[in-house]
Design a protein around this motif. Structure first.
Motif, PDB file in Angstrom:
ATOM      1  N   ARG A   1       0.819  -1.055   0.087  1.00  0.00           N
ATOM      2  CA  ARG A   1      -0.022  -0.071  -0.049  1.00  0.00           C
ATOM      3  C   ARG A   1       0.951   1.254   0.041  1.00  0.00           C
ATOM      4  O   ARG A   1       2.129   1.179   0.622  1.00  0.00           O
ATOM      5  CB  ARG A   1      -1.048  -0.033   1.362  1.00  0.00           C
ATOM      6  CG  ARG A   1      -0.204   0.352   2.358  1.00  0.00           C
ATOM      7  CD  ARG A   1      -1.478   0.671   3.491  1.00  0.00           C
ATOM      8  NE  ARG A   1      -0.768   1.474   4.653  1.00  0.00           N
ATOM      9  CZ  ARG A   1      -0.411   0.893   5.735  1.00  0.00           C
ATOM     10  NH1 ARG A   1      -0.545  -0.311   6.006  1.00  0.00           N
ATOM     11  NH2 ARG A   1       0.290   1.660   6.620  1.00  0.00           N
TER      12      ARG A   1
ATOM     13  N   SER B   1       1.163   5.207   1.244  1.00  0.00           N
ATOM     14  CA  SER B   1       0.693   6.066   2.300  1.00  0.00           C
ATOM     15  C   SER B   1       1.218   7.423   1.722  1.00  0.00           C
ATOM     16  O   SER B   1       2.256   7.662   1.489  1.00  0.00           O
ATOM     17  CB  SER B   1       1.329   5.831   3.670  1.00  0.00           C
ATOM     18  OG  SER B   1       0.894   4.680   4.116  1.00  0.00           O
TER      19      SER B   1
ATOM     20  N   SER C   1       6.019  10.758   0.867  1.00  0.00           N
ATOM     21  CA  SER C   1       4.926   9.328   0.797  1.00  0.00           C
ATOM     22  C   SER C   1       5.940   8.344   0.812  1.00  0.00           C
ATOM     23  O   SER C   1       7.029   8.198   0.870  1.00  0.00           O
ATOM     24  CB  SER C   1       4.634   9.413  -0.662  1.00  0.00           C
ATOM     25  OG  SER C   1       5.525   9.294  -1.673  1.00  0.00           O
TER      26      SER C   1
ATOM     27  N   THR D   1       4.283   0.538   2.017  1.00  0.00           N
ATOM     28  CA  THR D   1       4.448  -0.263   2.968  1.00  0.00           C
ATOM     29  C   THR D   1       4.219  -1.678   2.239  1.00  0.00           C
ATOM     30  O   THR D   1       3.221  -1.858   1.454  1.00  0.00           O
ATOM     31  CB  THR D   1       3.433  -0.395   4.172  1.00  0.00           C
ATOM     32  OG1 THR D   1       3.516   0.947   4.606  1.00  0.00           O
ATOM     33  CG2 THR D   1       3.712  -1.237   5.043  1.00  0.00           C
TER      34      THR D   1
ATOM     35  N   GLU E   1       8.755  -0.729   5.193  1.00  0.00           N
ATOM     36  CA  GLU E   1       8.366   0.486   4.635  1.00  0.00           C
ATOM     37  C   GLU E   1       9.438   1.119   4.076  1.00  0.00           C
ATOM     38  O   GLU E   1      10.639   1.291   4.573  1.00  0.00           O
ATOM     39  CB  GLU E   1       8.082   1.389   6.118  1.00  0.00           C
ATOM     40  CG  GLU E   1       7.400   2.718   5.681  1.00  0.00           C
ATOM     41  CD  GLU E   1       6.771   3.484   7.119  1.00  0.00           C
ATOM     42  OE1 GLU E   1       5.653   2.874   7.388  1.00  0.00           O
ATOM     43  OE2 GLU E   1       7.490   4.109   7.269  1.00  0.00           O
TER      44      GLU E   1
END
Length: 173
Positions: free
Chosen positions: A124, A126, A139, A142, A159
């Motif tokens: 995903r 972020s 940005s 993950t 991450e």
């Protein structure tokens, strides 16, 4: 050592010695001692024979060559031990079959790295909405990976920032 063991008893002792080859204990394991008891040896002789067999097993596993099935090869490895010629000749007849089995068992039992579970991968992105000073935050991606380790799947989350994603994608081609 002057007793004449049976081929079966010597093979069993060698196989049990293989299982204990990495042991640093100076004592003869009970399972090996049971086999060596059939040889009618004193405790010191059992210990000498066990240490010689342990040395022999390690040599066969790690520095094996085509001459390993000869009595001369066995005698050269066990030169420090006082091993009877009958035992040396039996060892020479046992080595070819046992060595192949030991190598296969050593390969099967070695530690292997964990494997990536391809059905258990997710990711995903972020995007932070902003900061107190009105500038958007960096940005991040993950990446969640399912790793199969000894039949048990564990999730590992990583991450990555933009530079990490660039490096990851560059490595993929």
């Amino acid at each position: 050592l002057s007793s004449a063991p049976s081929k079966t008893a010597l093979a069993a002792a060698l196989n049990r010695t293989f299982l204990h080859a990495s042991s640093t204990s100076p004592f003869v394991p009970a399972s090996v001692s049971e086999c060596l008891a059939t040889f009618n040896l004193s405790a010191n002789q059992q210990e000498d024979l066990y240490n010689a067999m342990k040395k022999f097993v390690k040599d066969v596993l790690y520095t094996h060559n085509d001459a390993a099935n000869t009595a001369e090869y066995v005698r050269s490895i066990l030169s420090d031990a006082k091993i009877d010629d009958k035992i040396i000749k039996l060892l020479a007849t046992l080595v070819p079959n046992l060595a192949a089995n030991w190598r296969a068992a050593a390969i099967e039992g070695k530690v292997s790295p964990a494997r990536l579970d391809p059905e258990n991968i997710s990711w995903r992105v972020s995007l932070p909405s902003g900061s107190a000073i009105g500038v958007a935050g960096a940005s991040k991606v993950t990446l969640s990976l399912g790793v199969d380790s000894n039949g048990e799947t564990k999730n590992v989350a990583i991450e990555l920032d933009k530079a990490g994603v660039d490096t990851l994608l560059e490595g993929l081609g």
